[in-house]
Design an enzyme around this catalytic site. Sequence first.
Site, PDB file in Angstrom:
ATOM      1  N   ASP A 149     -12.254   2.667   1.439  1.00 53.88           N
ATOM      2  CA  ASP A 149     -13.513   2.849   2.163  1.00 53.88           C
ATOM      3  C   ASP A 149     -14.703   2.508   1.277  1.00 53.88           C
ATOM      4  O   ASP A 149     -14.624   2.587   0.047  1.00 53.88           O
ATOM      5  CB  ASP A 149     -13.687   4.318   2.582  1.00 53.88           C
ATOM      6  CG  ASP A 149     -12.609   4.783   3.537  1.00 53.88           C
ATOM      7  OD1 ASP A 149     -11.997   3.941   4.213  1.00 53.88           O
ATOM      8  OD2 ASP A 149     -12.382   6.008   3.600  1.00 53.88           O
TER       9      ASP A 149
ATOM     10  N   TYR B  64      -4.174   8.773  -6.162  1.00 56.38           N
ATOM     11  CA  TYR B  64      -5.609   8.935  -5.920  1.00 56.38           C
ATOM     12  C   TYR B  64      -6.088  10.189  -6.621  1.00 56.38           C
ATOM     13  O   TYR B  64      -5.371  11.197  -6.669  1.00 56.38           O
ATOM     14  CB  TYR B  64      -5.898   9.089  -4.424  1.00 56.38           C
ATOM     15  CG  TYR B  64      -5.815   7.805  -3.650  1.00 56.38           C
ATOM     16  CD1 TYR B  64      -6.918   6.975  -3.525  1.00 56.38           C
ATOM     17  CD2 TYR B  64      -4.628   7.426  -3.028  1.00 56.38           C
ATOM     18  CE1 TYR B  64      -6.848   5.789  -2.803  1.00 56.38           C
ATOM     19  CE2 TYR B  64      -4.549   6.243  -2.295  1.00 56.38           C
ATOM     20  CZ  TYR B  64      -5.666   5.432  -2.193  1.00 56.38           C
ATOM     21  OH  TYR B  64      -5.599   4.267  -1.479  1.00 56.38           O
TER      22      TYR B  64
END
Lengths: 253, 253
Positions: B51, B110
């Site tokens: 994103d 992540y």
Amino acid sequence: MNYFMRIAFRGRDFNGTQKLKDKITVQSMLEEKLTSIFDENIKVKIGSRLDKGVSALDFGVNFKTSIEKVKPNKLQYVLNRLLPNFIRIKECREVADDFNARYDAISKTYLYVIERKVENPLLIEVCWHPIFDFDIETFRNVSKLYVGNHCFDFFGSEEEKDGKILSIEDVWVEEKGNYVLWRVKGRSFLRYQVRFMVGTAYEIAAGRTSIAEITSRLDGTNKTTVHHKAPASGLILEKVEYDFERSENLAKE
Amino acid sequence: MNYFMRIAFRGRDFNGTQKLKDKITVQSMLEEKLTSIFDENIKVKIGSRLDKGVSALDFGVNFKTSIEKVKPNKLQYVLNRLLPNFIRIKECREVADDFNARYDAISKTYLYVIERKVENPLLIEVCWHPIFDFDIETFRNVSKLYVGNHCFDFFGSEEEKDGKILSIEDVWVEEKGNYVLWRVKGRSFLRYQVRFMVGTAYEIAAGRTSIAEITSRLDGTNKTTVHHKAPASGLILEKVEYDFERSENLAKE
């Protein structure tokens, strides 16, 4: 009532610390917010004068108010709500009337963060990325030459030469993976002194100039100012020690 | 010739990773520079779709060229000279023809960096600063509920629901002073999945919603998507593991 505050800020958002007409500085931003909180004209005394672009993780200020007592905790909370998040109040306390954030500092520790090989784009703005590779042992050894009592006139700004002896308590060079952390601790520094010190040590460690760049200035045989100034962006005022007891004891006497 | 590169970039400077008309994205910036270097139209395959605002310390891409061989080391050097320093090529190597940065990733890790009390203005852009205080043990325990094989349809974007089972290898929560590091490792993730996972665990740990927010979605009894999405700014793709041997072995067979 005399308030002392420790603050942290990001250098890139300010035109230095000292008040400047029509420019955003640490002093002017604090004065504006405090004046609106206390509804009287507040003058902030800053503990250090930092160049444009230099950051601080520990920067002392003090200011006096004539009005009713505001609890330091409450003041810290309100100020942090009013200030942008690139400047934070870390501590707020009452101090003796004659306490001064500049003159009661016992020591200051500056940190230069050097990234030898740019690999972390998340930290580029708080690091210095020197162009040339350098020898870490030489960098450490020549930096140690600064330790002790010396006249730093030729490592300072042109206007400040006054032959005063300043004391450097220590210099540390630490290697952490891709990073080199260069720290210096002393009581006070001339304008640009830290940037000239680290810049000159780097030039020697990169084999681009000789050790005489340092020694001949420290012993006064070379009376020209060095010209290897490291950039402001990698410099951080990391820690300031204060003598809170001095003024408190004076007050009791 | 198929080149693979590991890169790092700062999320705030890009409109995400995937090519978008008239916007600066990781894919479009790399294609532009590579096209100018090779003087032919280069199409870059990206390993993950991140994103807008999400950063990466390890992001894989690959691309093919028809022209004469350019040494990977040389290509890395030239590209880093052409690219701004908020995007860095960390590694460049030749890979087998059928290697694909997206499909040959074995795992992705992540990292969410959470600063519990904003005290370091130098790191504000790479941290998430949640408004409410939260219990670290609850945060750790409820995050562990994600581990294993589950259908994450209700932790993903609305368009992607397909009942597929995804595997989360592990979730770690580490406390470091003022910071909480939240890590998740898995093979693949839906759009928004990591942000929804950490956001929901935080809401529970902050006492603002019940553990059923997670359990009822994972067992399918609640078929609505969670709405606690953590911001993009604290999210970093930290590590991608690749299976370079698979395609090399295929080539040998």
